[in-house]
Design a protein around this motif. Structure first.
Motif, PDB file in Angstrom:
ATOM      1  N   LEU A   1       0.831  -1.209   0.000  1.00  0.00           N
ATOM      2  CA  LEU A   1       0.000   0.000   0.000  1.00  0.00           C
ATOM      3  C   LEU A   1       0.863   1.255   0.000  1.00  0.00           C
ATOM      4  N   LYS A   2       2.006   1.202   0.677  1.00  0.00           N
ATOM      5  CA  LYS A   2       2.914   2.348   0.666  1.00  0.00           C
ATOM      6  C   LYS A   2       3.473   2.576  -0.734  1.00  0.00           C
ATOM      7  N   ALA A   3       3.851   1.499  -1.407  1.00  0.00           N
ATOM      8  CA  ALA A   3       4.385   1.627  -2.770  1.00  0.00           C
ATOM      9  C   ALA A   3       3.338   2.213  -3.714  1.00  0.00           C
ATOM     10  N   LEU A   4       2.080   1.857  -3.503  1.00  0.00           N
ATOM     11  CA  LEU A   4       0.999   2.330  -4.365  1.00  0.00           C
ATOM     12  C   LEU A   4       0.665   3.802  -4.142  1.00  0.00           C
ATOM     13  N   LEU A   5       1.171   4.378  -3.060  1.00  0.00           N
ATOM     14  CA  LEU A   5       0.928   5.802  -2.806  1.00  0.00           C
ATOM     15  C   LEU A   5       1.689   6.691  -3.766  1.00  0.00           C
ATOM     16  N   THR A   6       2.832   6.223  -4.233  1.00  0.00           N
ATOM     17  CA  THR A   6       3.714   7.082  -5.026  1.00  0.00           C
ATOM     18  C   THR A   6       3.916   6.628  -6.462  1.00  0.00           C
ATOM     19  N   ASP A   7       3.724   5.353  -6.752  1.00  0.00           N
ATOM     20  CA  ASP A   7       4.013   4.839  -8.094  1.00  0.00           C
ATOM     21  C   ASP A   7       2.756   4.300  -8.766  1.00  0.00           C
ATOM     22  N   ASP A   8       2.778   4.317 -10.103  1.00  0.00           N
ATOM     23  CA  ASP A   8       1.707   3.727 -10.895  1.00  0.00           C
ATOM     24  C   ASP A   8       2.158   2.347 -11.362  1.00  0.00           C
ATOM     25  N   PHE A   9       1.260   1.373 -11.279  1.00  0.00           N
ATOM     26  CA  PHE A   9       1.605   0.004 -11.631  1.00  0.00           C
ATOM     27  C   PHE A   9       0.663  -0.523 -12.714  1.00  0.00           C
TER      28      PHE A   9
ATOM     29  N   HIS B   1      -8.254  -2.694   0.392  1.00  0.00           N
ATOM     30  CA  HIS B   1      -7.717  -1.337   0.536  1.00  0.00           C
ATOM     31  C   HIS B   1      -7.378  -0.746  -0.836  1.00  0.00           C
ATOM     32  N   ILE B   2      -6.795  -1.562  -1.706  1.00  0.00           N
ATOM     33  CA  ILE B   2      -6.425  -1.085  -3.040  1.00  0.00           C
ATOM     34  C   ILE B   2      -7.658  -0.637  -3.810  1.00  0.00           C
ATOM     35  N   LYS B   3      -8.737  -1.411  -3.728  1.00  0.00           N
ATOM     36  CA  LYS B   3      -9.940  -1.103  -4.485  1.00  0.00           C
ATOM     37  C   LYS B   3     -10.711   0.074  -3.902  1.00  0.00           C
ATOM     38  N   ARG B   4     -10.451   0.409  -2.650  1.00  0.00           N
ATOM     39  CA  ARG B   4     -11.142   1.562  -2.049  1.00  0.00           C
ATOM     40  C   ARG B   4     -10.497   2.892  -2.446  1.00  0.00           C
ATOM     41  N   ARG B   5      -9.246   2.846  -2.859  1.00  0.00           N
ATOM     42  CA  ARG B   5      -8.548   4.074  -3.231  1.00  0.00           C
ATOM     43  C   ARG B   5      -8.832   4.428  -4.691  1.00  0.00           C
ATOM     44  N   GLU B   6      -9.195   5.661  -4.926  1.00  0.00           N
ATOM     45  CA  GLU B   6      -9.494   6.089  -6.291  1.00  0.00           C
ATOM     46  C   GLU B   6      -8.275   5.945  -7.196  1.00  0.00           C
ATOM     47  N   ARG B   7      -7.099   6.233  -6.664  1.00  0.00           N
ATOM     48  CA  ARG B   7      -5.875   6.192  -7.462  1.00  0.00           C
ATOM     49  C   ARG B   7      -5.552   4.782  -7.942  1.00  0.00           C
ATOM     50  N   THR B   8      -5.915   3.772  -7.157  1.00  0.00           N
ATOM     51  CA  THR B   8      -5.457   2.412  -7.441  1.00  0.00           C
ATOM     52  C   THR B   8      -6.567   1.410  -7.769  1.00  0.00           C
ATOM     53  N   ARG B   9      -7.812   1.833  -7.725  1.00  0.00           N
ATOM     54  CA  ARG B   9      -8.923   0.871  -7.831  1.00  0.00           C
ATOM     55  C   ARG B   9      -8.956   0.143  -9.168  1.00  0.00           C
ATOM     56  N   ASP B  10      -8.375   0.731 -10.222  1.00  0.00           N
ATOM     57  CA  ASP B  10      -8.447   0.110 -11.545  1.00  0.00           C
ATOM     58  C   ASP B  10      -7.218  -0.730 -11.889  1.00  0.00           C
ATOM     59  N   ILE B  11      -6.269  -0.856 -10.968  1.00  0.00           N
ATOM     60  CA  ILE B  11      -5.081  -1.663 -11.250  1.00  0.00           C
ATOM     61  C   ILE B  11      -5.464  -3.141 -11.186  1.00  0.00           C
ATOM     62  N   PRO B  12      -5.167  -3.920 -12.232  1.00  0.00           N
ATOM     63  CA  PRO B  12      -5.494  -5.355 -12.203  1.00  0.00           C
ATOM     64  C   PRO B  12      -4.725  -6.075 -11.095  1.00  0.00           C
ATOM     65  N   ILE B  13      -5.396  -6.985 -10.395  1.00  0.00           N
ATOM     66  CA  ILE B  13      -4.775  -7.777  -9.331  1.00  0.00           C
ATOM     67  C   ILE B  13      -4.871  -9.257  -9.694  1.00  0.00           C
ATOM     68  N   ILE B  14      -3.736  -9.944  -9.686  1.00  0.00           N
ATOM     69  CA  ILE B  14      -3.711 -11.393  -9.873  1.00  0.00           C
ATOM     70  C   ILE B  14      -3.349 -12.022  -8.534  1.00  0.00           C
TER      71      ILE B  14
END
Length: 224
Positions: free
Chosen positions: A41-49, A69-82
Motif C-alpha cells: 500500500l505504501k508503494a501504491l501511494l507514489t508509483d503507478d503500476f 484497501h487497493i480497491k477503495r482508493r481512487e488512485r489504485t482501484r483500476d489496477i489489475p490484481i492477480i
C-alpha cells in the motif's frame, strides 16, 4: 525512449519474490517488491503500476484485506490484481478472490509460461492506456491554442492535428491487433473487457479529433 511499466510483486516469502522475478524478468519491465500488504500500500501511494501479483496467505494483512484497501482508493482501484495462493479451498475460496477485486486467481505451483503470458497482457494494455493519455494531452494543448487567429498559428495547429492523427492511428492499429489476439486466444474475460474499453476510448478521441478538422464544428463538444 519508452518508459517501462511497473509490476508490483507482493509476498512475505523472499524465495517466492525471487522466483517471480526470475519468471517475469523476460518481460523487461520494472519489478517492485513488497513483503507485506502494508508495504504494498505504501508503494501504491507514489508509483503507478500496470498489474499487481498478490499472495493470499500473508501474516498480518492478508491478500484479501490488501486488495480491499487497493480497491477503495481512487488512485489504485483500476489496477489489475492477480491473486497467487498455495492453498485451494474450492470454488468458495476462489469466489472470495474475485469478489475482492482480482482479475485472476492462480494456485501454486503455477506454470511460469502461463503466468508470464497473463502478466504481459496487462502490461501491454497499460502501455496502450499511457499512449492514449499522451494523445489526449496533445489534443488538449491543441484545443487551448485553437482560439489564435494568426496565419502562422493556424498552420501550426494544422500541423499538430496531422501529427495527432498519425499518432492516434498507430495506437488504434496496435489496440485493434491486441483485441483480435485476445479474442482469438480466448484469454480471460477481464482482459478482453479492458481491451474493449480501451478501444471505446480511442473511438471517442478519434471523433473529437475529426471534429477539429477544417470545415467542421463542435470539436469541444465532441471531447466532452
Amino acid at each position: 525512449m519508452v518508459q517501462k511499466a511497473k509490476i508490483l510483486l507482493v509476498d512475505d516469502r523472499p524465495e517466492n519474490l525471487l522466483a517471480l522475478e526470475a519468471i517475469l524478468s523476460a518481460l523487461d519491465q520494472t519489478l517492485v517488491r513488497a513483503s507485506s500488504g502494508e508495504e504494498a500500500l505504501k508503494a501504491l501511494l507514489t508509483d503507478d503500476f500496470a498489474v499487481i501479483l498478490l499472495d493470499v496467505q500473508m501474516p498480518g494483512m492478508d491478500g484479501f484485506e490488501t486488495a480491499a484497501h487497493i480497491k477503495r482508493r481512487e488512485r489504485t482501484r483500476d489496477i489489475p490484481i492477480i491473486f497467487l495462493t498455495a492453498i485451494n479451498h474450492g470454488p468458495h475460496h476462489t469466489f472470495r478472490g474475485y469478489a475482492a477485486g482480482a482479475v485472476d486467481y492462480i494456485s501454486k505451483p503455477f506454470d511460469p509460461w502461463v503466468l508470464r503470458a497473463k502478466v504481459s497482457v496487462f502490461v501491454e494494455l497499460y502501455m496502450k492506456n499511457c499512449q492514449l493519455r499522451e494523445q489526449a494531452a496533445l489534443l488538449r494543448l491543441q484545443l487551448e491554442g485553437s482560439g489564435k487567429d494568426a496565419d502562422g498559428e493556424a498552420k501550426e495547429s494544422a500541423g499538430l492535428l496531422a501529427e495527432l492523427s498519425a499518432r492516434l492511428a498507430a495506437v488504434e492499429e496496435q489496440a485493434e491487433a491486441l483485441s483480435k489476439q485476445l479474442n482469438d486466444e480466448s484469454t480471460d474475460a477481464a482482459a478482453v473487457a479492458t481491451a474493449a474499453h480501451l478501444e471505446r476510448k480511442l473511438t471517442g478521441l478519434r471523433r473529437a479529433l475529426d471534429a477539429l478538422e477544417p470545415g467542421t464544428s463542435g470539436g469541444q463538444a465532441a471531447v466532452n
